[in-house]
Design a protein around this motif. Structure first.
Motif, PDB file in Angstrom:
ATOM      1  N   VAL A   1       0.847  -1.106  -0.071  1.00 16.68           N
ATOM      2  CA  VAL A   1      -0.041   0.157   0.187  1.00 16.68           C
ATOM      3  C   VAL A   1       0.829   1.084   0.176  1.00 16.68           C
ATOM      4  O   VAL A   1       1.590   1.543   0.984  1.00 16.68           O
ATOM      5  CB  VAL A   1      -0.928   0.013   1.236  1.00 16.68           C
ATOM      6  CG1 VAL A   1      -1.879   1.417   1.398  1.00 16.68           C
ATOM      7  CG2 VAL A   1      -1.826  -1.457   1.234  1.00 16.68           C
ATOM      8  N   ASP A   2       0.872   1.949  -1.210  1.00 13.59           N
ATOM      9  CA  ASP A   2       1.859   3.199  -1.172  1.00 13.59           C
ATOM     10  C   ASP A   2       0.775   4.380  -1.336  1.00 13.59           C
ATOM     11  O   ASP A   2       0.250   4.698  -2.204  1.00 13.59           O
ATOM     12  CB  ASP A   2       2.520   2.940  -2.769  1.00 13.59           C
ATOM     13  CG  ASP A   2       3.285   4.113  -2.880  1.00 13.59           C
ATOM     14  OD1 ASP A   2       3.461   4.999  -2.063  1.00 13.59           O
ATOM     15  OD2 ASP A   2       3.795   4.303  -4.000  1.00 13.59           O
ATOM     16  N   ILE A   3       0.878   5.075  -0.270  1.00 13.10           N
ATOM     17  CA  ILE A   3       0.163   6.385  -0.022  1.00 13.10           C
ATOM     18  C   ILE A   3       0.908   7.637  -0.338  1.00 13.10           C
ATOM     19  O   ILE A   3       1.946   7.978   0.496  1.00 13.10           O
ATOM     20  CB  ILE A   3      -0.307   6.542   1.412  1.00 13.10           C
ATOM     21  CG1 ILE A   3      -0.983   5.319   1.579  1.00 13.10           C
ATOM     22  CG2 ILE A   3      -1.187   7.779   1.516  1.00 13.10           C
ATOM     23  CD1 ILE A   3      -1.662   5.230   3.186  1.00 13.10           C
ATOM     24  N   GLY A   4       0.959   8.090  -1.517  1.00 13.10           N
ATOM     25  CA  GLY A   4       2.001   9.109  -1.921  1.00 13.10           C
ATOM     26  C   GLY A   4       1.300  10.573  -1.814  1.00 13.10           C
ATOM     27  O   GLY A   4       0.499  10.856  -0.894  1.00 13.10           O
ATOM     28  N   GLY A   5       1.638  11.345  -2.721  1.00 19.24           N
ATOM     29  CA  GLY A   5       1.100  12.772  -2.720  1.00 19.24           C
ATOM     30  C   GLY A   5      -0.082  12.819  -3.517  1.00 19.24           C
ATOM     31  O   GLY A   5      -1.193  13.285  -3.308  1.00 19.24           O
ATOM     32  N   GLY A   6      -0.226  12.254  -4.593  1.00 20.47           N
ATOM     33  CA  GLY A   6      -1.516  12.301  -5.700  1.00 20.47           C
ATOM     34  C   GLY A   6      -2.497  11.120  -5.491  1.00 20.47           C
ATOM     35  O   GLY A   6      -3.520  11.240  -5.636  1.00 20.47           O
ATOM     36  N   THR A   7      -1.770  10.047  -5.307  1.00 18.06           N
ATOM     37  CA  THR A   7      -2.490   8.588  -5.406  1.00 18.06           C
ATOM     38  C   THR A   7      -2.155   7.735  -4.227  1.00 18.06           C
ATOM     39  O   THR A   7      -1.028   8.016  -3.834  1.00 18.06           O
ATOM     40  CB  THR A   7      -2.319   7.719  -6.656  1.00 18.06           C
ATOM     41  OG1 THR A   7      -1.179   7.677  -6.944  1.00 18.06           O
ATOM     42  CG2 THR A   7      -2.743   8.704  -8.111  1.00 18.06           C
ATOM     43  N   THR A   8      -2.991   6.759  -3.946  1.00 17.20           N
ATOM     44  CA  THR A   8      -2.794   5.689  -3.129  1.00 17.20           C
ATOM     45  C   THR A   8      -2.776   4.411  -3.971  1.00 17.20           C
ATOM     46  O   THR A   8      -3.870   4.126  -4.789  1.00 17.20           O
ATOM     47  CB  THR A   8      -3.619   5.655  -2.084  1.00 17.20           C
ATOM     48  OG1 THR A   8      -3.546   6.615  -1.138  1.00 17.20           O
ATOM     49  CG2 THR A   8      -3.575   4.187  -1.019  1.00 17.20           C
ATOM     50  N   GLU A   9      -1.797   3.629  -4.026  1.00 15.95           N
ATOM     51  CA  GLU A   9      -1.559   2.671  -4.914  1.00 15.95           C
ATOM     52  C   GLU A   9      -1.600   1.390  -3.926  1.00 15.95           C
ATOM     53  O   GLU A   9      -0.674   1.229  -3.314  1.00 15.95           O
ATOM     54  CB  GLU A   9      -0.166   2.538  -5.746  1.00 15.95           C
ATOM     55  CG  GLU A   9       0.034   3.878  -6.499  1.00 15.95           C
ATOM     56  CD  GLU A   9      -0.740   3.771  -7.750  1.00 15.95           C
ATOM     57  OE1 GLU A   9      -1.061   2.908  -8.504  1.00 15.95           O
ATOM     58  OE2 GLU A   9      -1.051   4.836  -8.148  1.00 15.95           O
ATOM     59  N   ILE A  10      -2.604   0.520  -4.315  1.00 14.89           N
ATOM     60  CA  ILE A  10      -2.726  -0.816  -3.417  1.00 14.89           C
ATOM     61  C   ILE A  10      -2.543  -1.960  -4.614  1.00 14.89           C
ATOM     62  O   ILE A  10      -3.303  -1.889  -5.588  1.00 14.89           O
ATOM     63  CB  ILE A  10      -4.210  -0.875  -2.778  1.00 14.89           C
ATOM     64  CG1 ILE A  10      -4.066   0.330  -1.774  1.00 14.89           C
ATOM     65  CG2 ILE A  10      -3.919  -2.328  -1.938  1.00 14.89           C
ATOM     66  CD1 ILE A  10      -5.357   0.857  -1.703  1.00 14.89           C
ATOM     67  N   ALA A  11      -1.483  -2.791  -4.228  1.00 19.89           N
ATOM     68  CA  ALA A  11      -1.280  -4.019  -5.361  1.00 19.89           C
ATOM     69  C   ALA A  11      -0.805  -5.224  -4.469  1.00 19.89           C
ATOM     70  O   ALA A  11      -0.193  -5.383  -3.685  1.00 19.89           O
ATOM     71  CB  ALA A  11      -0.155  -3.438  -6.400  1.00 19.89           C
ATOM     72  N   VAL A  12      -1.398  -6.299  -5.328  1.00 22.57           N
ATOM     73  CA  VAL A  12      -0.804  -7.607  -4.771  1.00 22.57           C
ATOM     74  C   VAL A  12       0.109  -8.074  -6.015  1.00 22.57           C
ATOM     75  O   VAL A  12      -0.327  -8.220  -7.168  1.00 22.57           O
ATOM     76  CB  VAL A  12      -1.951  -8.690  -4.773  1.00 22.57           C
ATOM     77  CG1 VAL A  12      -1.695 -10.229  -4.218  1.00 22.57           C
ATOM     78  CG2 VAL A  12      -2.990  -8.102  -3.644  1.00 22.57           C
ATOM     79  N   ILE A  13       1.338  -8.337  -5.523  1.00 25.83           N
ATOM     80  CA  ILE A  13       2.346  -8.726  -6.394  1.00 25.83           C
ATOM     81  C   ILE A  13       2.858 -10.230  -6.187  1.00 25.83           C
ATOM     82  O   ILE A  13       3.197 -10.791  -5.331  1.00 25.83           O
ATOM     83  CB  ILE A  13       3.652  -7.733  -6.108  1.00 25.83           C
ATOM     84  CG1 ILE A  13       3.350  -6.339  -6.526  1.00 25.83           C
ATOM     85  CG2 ILE A  13       4.871  -8.310  -6.812  1.00 25.83           C
ATOM     86  CD1 ILE A  13       3.944  -5.235  -5.930  1.00 25.83           C
ATOM     87  N   ALA A  14       2.962 -10.795  -7.420  1.00 20.80           N
ATOM     88  CA  ALA A  14       3.637 -12.028  -7.490  1.00 20.80           C
ATOM     89  C   ALA A  14       4.140 -12.376  -8.747  1.00 20.80           C
ATOM     90  O   ALA A  14       3.614 -11.935  -9.624  1.00 20.80           O
ATOM     91  CB  ALA A  14       2.577 -13.374  -7.147  1.00 20.80           C
TER      92      ALA A  14
END
Length: 342
Positions: A159-172
């Motif tokens: 969960v990457d909460i930046g300045g403009g967007t929050t990116e939530i990703a499941v990676i494999a």
């Protein structure tokens, strides 16, 4: 090879809405706010980064400050190009070069970006003397940056909460299996604080002051084990028009940010909901990794843990995780070919 290195340089750029970081020769050489100041009459660049940030909201009619990125993507193409050029110049500050090298760049992009927005990033970099441009999605760069082996068949949630967007990703397996990208992040938190001050205290403050409040007393829970001290903020009284000062507590800010943080919680739950069951089992074991400036909000890990019933890990240096991952990718483009987009 030596001659090739003389003419070409590898750089990794985390082009963020709020801050831009650049890695060159394994070192973070630029860490500046994503803002530029221009002269309205000549369109000449007056300042880039921190210097322009100090001018923001304090300019007269002949100077304008522009934040070229909005919601994680380029909103002002020309200003973005000038800003990238200005920031790249900072790499060689104080060094004299006979030739200006052309650059091979790896740039971060949000996972929910459109093809048009992707093209804008690539064009801006190419106009700023890039010979070759690769792109990497922010959650992927973040996972690499915090030391996760993204090639393994193990599910990792970022969960990457930046300045403009929050990116939530499941990676494999070097790919993003499912993701959620919402435009609720640092800038929206600032706006929430700004609105709260106006409503509750009849106090008009600027963006920079809202950012300062967020850093000093930003919290998402009204009960904290280690609460920050109250913070004095100055602004203009809307009733009298006279400057005044008030004390702000972290409880107030937690109430102001509640709605936006709830949206992030919903997006995290949605990403968990659409993750394949086998990866859900991995996430249950490994927990969720929080990165980006928003990860520094006091109590966010506890609040997310209560909502998801999963362990939450805040990255060691959340603000720089993405650029470190991008730096690792530029250093070994062949090894990370699977995660890079051209």
């Amino acid at each position: 090879m030596g001659l090739f290195n003389f003419f070409t340089s590898d750089i990794a750029i985390d082009l963020g809405t709020a801050n831009t970081l650049i890695i060159h020769n394994d070192k973070i050489v630029v860490d500046e706010p994503s803002i530029i100041a221009l002269d309205r009459r000549t369109n000449k660049v007056l300042a880039v980064g921190r210097e322009a940030q100090q001018m923001h909201e304090k300019t007269h009619e002949n100077i304008k400050t522009i934040r070229p990125l909005k919601d994680g993507v380029i909103a002002d193409f020309t200003a973005a190009e000038m800003m990238i050029r200005g920031l790249i110049k900072m790499i060689d500050k104080g060094k004299k070069r006979l030739f200006q090298p052309s650059y091979r760049m790896v740039v971060c992009i949000p996972s929910g970006i459109t093809e048009v927005e992707k093209r804008a990033v690539k064009d801006s970099c190419e106009h700023a003397d890039a010979r070759e441009v690769w792109m990497i999605q922010e959650p992927m760069a973040a996972a690499i940056g915090i030391g996760i082996d993204v090639e393994q068949p193990i599910g990792t949630m970022v969960v990457d909460i930046g300045g403009g967007t929050t990116e939530i990703a499941v990676i494999a397996l070097s790919g993003i299996v499912c993701d959620q990208s919402i435009r609720v992040a640092g800038d929206v938190f600032n706006k929430d604080i700004l609105d709260h001050m106006r409503r509750q205290h009849n106090l008009l403050i600027g963006e920079r002051s809202a950012e300062k409040i967020k850093i000093e007393v930003g919290a998402v829970l009204t009960e904290l084990d280690n609460p920050p001290a109250d913070f004095d903020i100055r602004g203009r009284d809307l009733m009298t028009g006279i400057p005044k000062v008030i004390k702000v507590t972290y409880q107030e800010i937690a109430i102001a940010l509640d709605k936006s943080v709830s949206k992030i919680e919903e997006a995290v739950l949605k990403a968990l909901e659409i993750a394949p069951p086998e990866l859900s089992a991995d996430i249950y074991d490994n927990g969720i990794h929080l990165i980006g400036g928003g990860a520094l909000l006091r109590g966010l890990d506890k609040r997310l843990a209560a909502k998801t019933k999963l362990p939450i890990h805040i990255a060691e240096d959340p603000l720089r995780a993405v650029v470190r991952g991008t730096g690792a990718a530029v250093k070994n483009i062949e090894a990370f070919r699977n995660v890079l987009l051209s």
